[in-house]
Design a protein around this motif. Structure first.
Motif, short mmCIF file in Angstrom:
data_model
loop_
_atom_site.label_atom_id
_atom_site.label_comp_id
_atom_site.label_asym_id
_atom_site.label_seq_id
_atom_site.Cartn_x
_atom_site.Cartn_y
_atom_site.Cartn_z
N HIS A 122 -18.88 -19.77 43.16
CA HIS A 122 -18.39 -21.14 43.20
C HIS A 122 -17.79 -21.57 41.87
N LYS A 123 -18.43 -21.20 40.80
CA LYS A 123 -17.98 -21.64 39.48
C LYS A 123 -16.59 -21.12 39.14
N GLY A 124 -16.29 -19.87 39.52
CA GLY A 124 -15.02 -19.26 39.16
C GLY A 124 -13.80 -19.95 39.76
N TYR A 125 -13.76 -20.07 41.06
CA TYR A 125 -12.56 -20.64 41.69
C TYR A 125 -12.52 -22.16 41.57
N ARG A 126 -13.67 -22.80 41.48
CA ARG A 126 -13.67 -24.26 41.34
C ARG A 126 -13.03 -24.71 40.04
N LYS A 127 -13.23 -23.95 38.97
CA LYS A 127 -12.57 -24.28 37.71
C LYS A 127 -11.06 -24.18 37.85
N ALA A 128 -10.60 -23.21 38.62
CA ALA A 128 -9.17 -23.04 38.81
C ALA A 128 -8.56 -24.20 39.60
N LEU A 129 -9.34 -24.83 40.45
CA LEU A 129 -8.83 -25.91 41.30
C LEU A 129 -9.04 -27.30 40.72
N LEU A 130 -9.71 -27.39 39.58
CA LEU A 130 -10.03 -28.70 39.00
C LEU A 130 -8.80 -29.54 38.69
N PHE A 131 -7.73 -28.90 38.23
CA PHE A 131 -6.53 -29.67 37.90
C PHE A 131 -6.03 -30.45 39.11
N SER A 132 -5.92 -29.78 40.23
CA SER A 132 -5.42 -30.45 41.44
C SER A 132 -6.37 -31.55 41.91
N VAL A 133 -7.66 -31.31 41.79
CA VAL A 133 -8.65 -32.27 42.27
C VAL A 133 -8.74 -33.49 41.35
N ARG A 134 -8.61 -33.28 40.06
CA ARG A 134 -8.76 -34.38 39.10
C ARG A 134 -7.49 -35.20 38.92
N THR A 135 -6.34 -34.63 39.16
CA THR A 135 -5.07 -35.29 38.87
C THR A 135 -4.93 -36.66 39.54
N PRO A 136 -5.24 -36.84 40.82
CA PRO A 136 -5.11 -38.18 41.40
C PRO A 136 -5.97 -39.23 40.70
N TRP A 137 -7.17 -38.85 40.30
CA TRP A 137 -8.06 -39.82 39.63
C TRP A 137 -7.57 -40.13 38.22
N ILE A 138 -7.03 -39.13 37.55
CA ILE A 138 -6.47 -39.37 36.22
C ILE A 138 -5.28 -40.32 36.31
N PHE A 139 -4.39 -40.07 37.27
CA PHE A 139 -3.23 -40.95 37.43
C PHE A 139 -3.64 -42.33 37.93
N ALA A 140 -4.65 -42.42 38.76
CA ALA A 140 -5.11 -43.74 39.22
C ALA A 140 -5.59 -44.56 38.03
N THR A 141 -6.36 -43.95 37.16
CA THR A 141 -6.82 -44.64 35.94
C THR A 141 -5.63 -45.00 35.05
N PHE A 142 -4.71 -44.08 34.91
CA PHE A 142 -3.50 -44.29 34.11
C PHE A 142 -2.72 -45.50 34.63
N TRP A 143 -2.56 -45.59 35.95
CA TRP A 143 -1.78 -46.71 36.51
C TRP A 143 -2.50 -48.04 36.36
N ILE A 144 -3.81 -48.04 36.48
CA ILE A 144 -4.56 -49.29 36.27
C ILE A 144 -4.38 -49.77 34.84
N LEU A 145 -4.56 -48.88 33.89
CA LEU A 145 -4.40 -49.25 32.49
C LEU A 145 -2.96 -49.66 32.18
N LEU A 146 -2.01 -48.91 32.68
CA LEU A 146 -0.60 -49.22 32.43
C LEU A 146 -0.20 -50.54 33.07
N GLY A 147 -0.71 -50.82 34.26
CA GLY A 147 -0.40 -52.09 34.92
C GLY A 147 -0.92 -53.29 34.13
N PHE A 148 -2.17 -53.20 33.67
CA PHE A 148 -2.72 -54.29 32.86
C PHE A 148 -2.00 -54.42 31.53
N TRP A 149 -1.67 -53.29 30.92
CA TRP A 149 -0.95 -53.31 29.65
C TRP A 149 0.44 -53.94 29.81
#
Length: 174
Positions: free
Chosen positions: A140-167
């Protein structure tokens, strides 16, 4: 609600069914690997499309913040950038279920693959001796690390858009 009662399937019937369906553990492993590759390409395509859409929104946001029109520029930069930030946030929230579903399917096929390798000792030995595969990639640890970018990207951009909108609103009002 009526229930249909069926007899329990015996172990020999399951083994016979699996033999008819796949023929050998190698064919089953090949099937699992093809499914993993197919789902990984779907995940990559979804991530690519999502990132392309986000990059266009970031460009549109930056362009709208730079509007210097003396007549309507102030109102434009107060209204359009927060709208684009909201659109980016909604896009991120909308992309998440598809990306997560692909991740879960890949997780399922990796689980099936690892169960096969554990249940077939000869297949597991051949698998571990092969230079193309390693135990690390089937854990589990091996392939999950490889897929983290795809899984995390929507949450990173969601946070980015919230901060950018308020800014964007803050710098126009302040």
């Amino acid at each position: 609600m009526p229930r249909i009662l069926t007899s329990q399937t015996s172990e020999s019937e399951l083994t016979e069914h699996n033999a008819k369906m796949f023929g050998s553990p190698k064919e089953r492993l090949d099937f699992y690997r093809r499914e993993i590759q197919y789902e990984t390409s779907i995940l990559a395509n979804r991530t690519d499309a999502y990132l392309a859409a986000q990059s266009f929104l970031v460009i549109a946001f930056a362009s709208s913040m730079g509007n210097l029109n003396p007549e309507w520029g102030k109102l434009f930069t107060l209204a359009v950038p927060p709208f684009l930030a909201l659109l980016g946030l909604l896009s991120s929230l909308n992309a998440w279920p598809g990306i997560r579903a692909a991740y879960d399917i890949i997780d399922h096929w990796y689980f099936k693959q690892s169960q096969l390798l554990r249940s077939e000792p000869l297949m597991g030995l051949a698998y571990d001796e092969s230079p193309l595969f390693s135990e690390r990639e089937s854990t589990h640890k091996g392939y999950r690390k490889a897929l983290l970018f795809s899984v995390r990207t929507p949450w990173i951009f969601a946070t980015f858009w919230i901060l950018l909108g308020f800014w964007g609103v803050y710098i126009q009002v302040a």
